[in-house]
Design a protein around this motif. Sequence first.
Motif, PDB file in Angstrom:
ATOM      1  N   GLU A   1     -32.839  45.718  12.573  1.00  9.13           N
ATOM      2  CA  GLU A   1     -32.190  46.514  13.617  1.00  9.13           C
ATOM      3  C   GLU A   1     -32.297  45.816  14.972  1.00  9.13           C
ATOM      4  O   GLU A   1     -31.330  45.779  15.739  1.00  9.13           O
ATOM      5  CB  GLU A   1     -32.821  47.907  13.685  1.00  9.13           C
TER       6      GLU A   1
ATOM      7  N   SER B   1     -27.374  57.857  15.610  1.00  4.06           N
ATOM      8  CA  SER B   1     -27.082  56.632  16.358  1.00  4.06           C
ATOM      9  C   SER B   1     -26.664  55.547  15.371  1.00  4.06           C
ATOM     10  O   SER B   1     -27.127  55.532  14.229  1.00  4.06           O
ATOM     11  CB  SER B   1     -28.287  56.184  17.171  1.00  4.06           C
ATOM     12  N   TYR B   2     -25.824  54.648  15.823  1.00  7.89           N
ATOM     13  CA  TYR B   2     -25.294  53.612  14.939  1.00  7.89           C
ATOM     14  C   TYR B   2     -25.815  52.251  15.373  1.00  7.89           C
ATOM     15  O   TYR B   2     -25.671  51.863  16.527  1.00  7.89           O
ATOM     16  CB  TYR B   2     -23.766  53.612  14.986  1.00  7.89           C
ATOM     17  N   ILE B   3     -26.440  51.548  14.441  1.00  5.15           N
ATOM     18  CA  ILE B   3     -26.817  50.156  14.635  1.00  5.15           C
ATOM     19  C   ILE B   3     -26.247  49.395  13.447  1.00  5.15           C
ATOM     20  O   ILE B   3     -26.584  49.690  12.299  1.00  5.15           O
ATOM     21  CB  ILE B   3     -28.346  49.967  14.722  1.00  5.15           C
TER      22      ILE B   3
ATOM     23  N   SER C   1     -29.895  42.946  15.080  1.00  9.52           N
ATOM     24  CA  SER C   1     -28.535  43.442  15.257  1.00  9.52           C
ATOM     25  C   SER C   1     -28.297  43.886  16.698  1.00  9.52           C
ATOM     26  O   SER C   1     -27.225  43.663  17.264  1.00  9.52           O
ATOM     27  CB  SER C   1     -28.268  44.595  14.292  1.00  9.52           C
ATOM     28  N   LEU C   2     -29.307  44.508  17.309  1.00  8.63           N
ATOM     29  CA  LEU C   2     -29.182  44.942  18.707  1.00  8.63           C
ATOM     30  C   LEU C   2     -29.072  43.750  19.653  1.00  8.63           C
ATOM     31  O   LEU C   2     -28.402  43.822  20.677  1.00  8.63           O
ATOM     32  CB  LEU C   2     -30.371  45.815  19.110  1.00  8.63           C
TER      33      LEU C   2
ATOM     34  N   GLU D   1     -27.504  52.183   8.475  1.00  5.93           N
ATOM     35  CA  GLU D   1     -26.873  52.125   9.800  1.00  5.93           C
ATOM     36  C   GLU D   1     -27.062  53.394  10.622  1.00  5.93           C
ATOM     37  O   GLU D   1     -27.208  53.333  11.830  1.00  5.93           O
ATOM     38  CB  GLU D   1     -25.385  51.811   9.645  1.00  5.93           C
ATOM     39  N   ARG D   2     -27.044  54.556   9.994  1.00  5.07           N
ATOM     40  CA  ARG D   2     -27.143  55.811  10.740  1.00  5.07           C
ATOM     41  C   ARG D   2     -28.396  56.614  10.369  1.00  5.07           C
ATOM     42  O   ARG D   2     -28.356  57.833  10.279  1.00  5.07           O
ATOM     43  CB  ARG D   2     -25.903  56.670  10.504  1.00  5.07           C
TER      44      ARG D   2
ATOM     45  N   GLN E   1     -24.542  45.136  18.759  1.00  5.78           N
ATOM     46  CA  GLN E   1     -23.738  45.936  17.839  1.00  5.78           C
ATOM     47  C   GLN E   1     -24.370  47.303  17.617  1.00  5.78           C
ATOM     48  O   GLN E   1     -25.056  47.529  16.625  1.00  5.78           O
ATOM     49  CB  GLN E   1     -23.581  45.196  16.520  1.00  5.78           C
ATOM     50  N   SER E   2     -24.128  48.235  18.550  1.00  5.23           N
ATOM     51  CA  SER E   2     -24.657  49.585  18.406  1.00  5.23           C
ATOM     52  C   SER E   2     -23.792  50.569  19.180  1.00  5.23           C
ATOM     53  O   SER E   2     -22.988  50.187  20.029  1.00  5.23           O
ATOM     54  CB  SER E   2     -26.092  49.657  18.915  1.00  5.23           C
ATOM     55  N   ASN E   3     -23.994  51.862  18.866  1.00  2.96           N
ATOM     56  CA  ASN E   3     -23.246  52.921  19.524  1.00  2.96           C
ATOM     57  C   ASN E   3     -24.130  54.161  19.579  1.00  2.96           C
ATOM     58  O   ASN E   3     -24.675  54.582  18.558  1.00  2.96           O
ATOM     59  CB  ASN E   3     -21.960  53.217  18.748  1.00  2.96           C
TER      60      ASN E   3
END
Length: 157
Positions: free
Chosen positions: A38, A66-68, A41-42, A81-82, A46-48
């Motif tokens: 994670e 939260s999305y990663i 990826s951050l 991811e969630r 790439q997250s929302n």
Amino acid sequence: MAQKSDPNSKLIAENRQARFHYAIESDLEAGIMLLGSEVKSLRTGQSNIAESYASVENGELWLINSYIAAYKQAGVFGHEERRHRKLLVSKKELSRLWQAIGREGMTLVPLAMYFNDRGKVKLKLGVAKGKKLADKRETEAKRDWNRQKQRLLKQNG
């Protein structure tokens, strides 16, 4: 002399709609428990956090929805991811948040996710109350008037 920005501190994700939909009473900084994939990826951004919220469950604070994005190089050792992610705050802060949610009908809204100056992922949470439709219209009208005022000042010098 201009100050150099710290290479470790970086904004990852921001919830820009939060201030429009909610009246933010106060905010606080919370740590977040993440897996290695994670964090990788951050680092790529790439997250929302736009649809996410925080909740107190079983005496712990959790970030929900939260999305990663999945980190491709992690292979089978990746992450969901969630998934629910645990937020780290002091017990005193947790009890204050729990009271605000329970008694006063407040909501915990994530405002921003970022790397601090030490390279740790932090989440800025807002203790907020939902706005009614009239309040949203008023906010939009103020914003439009300020834009128009700036245009007029720019034109007339």
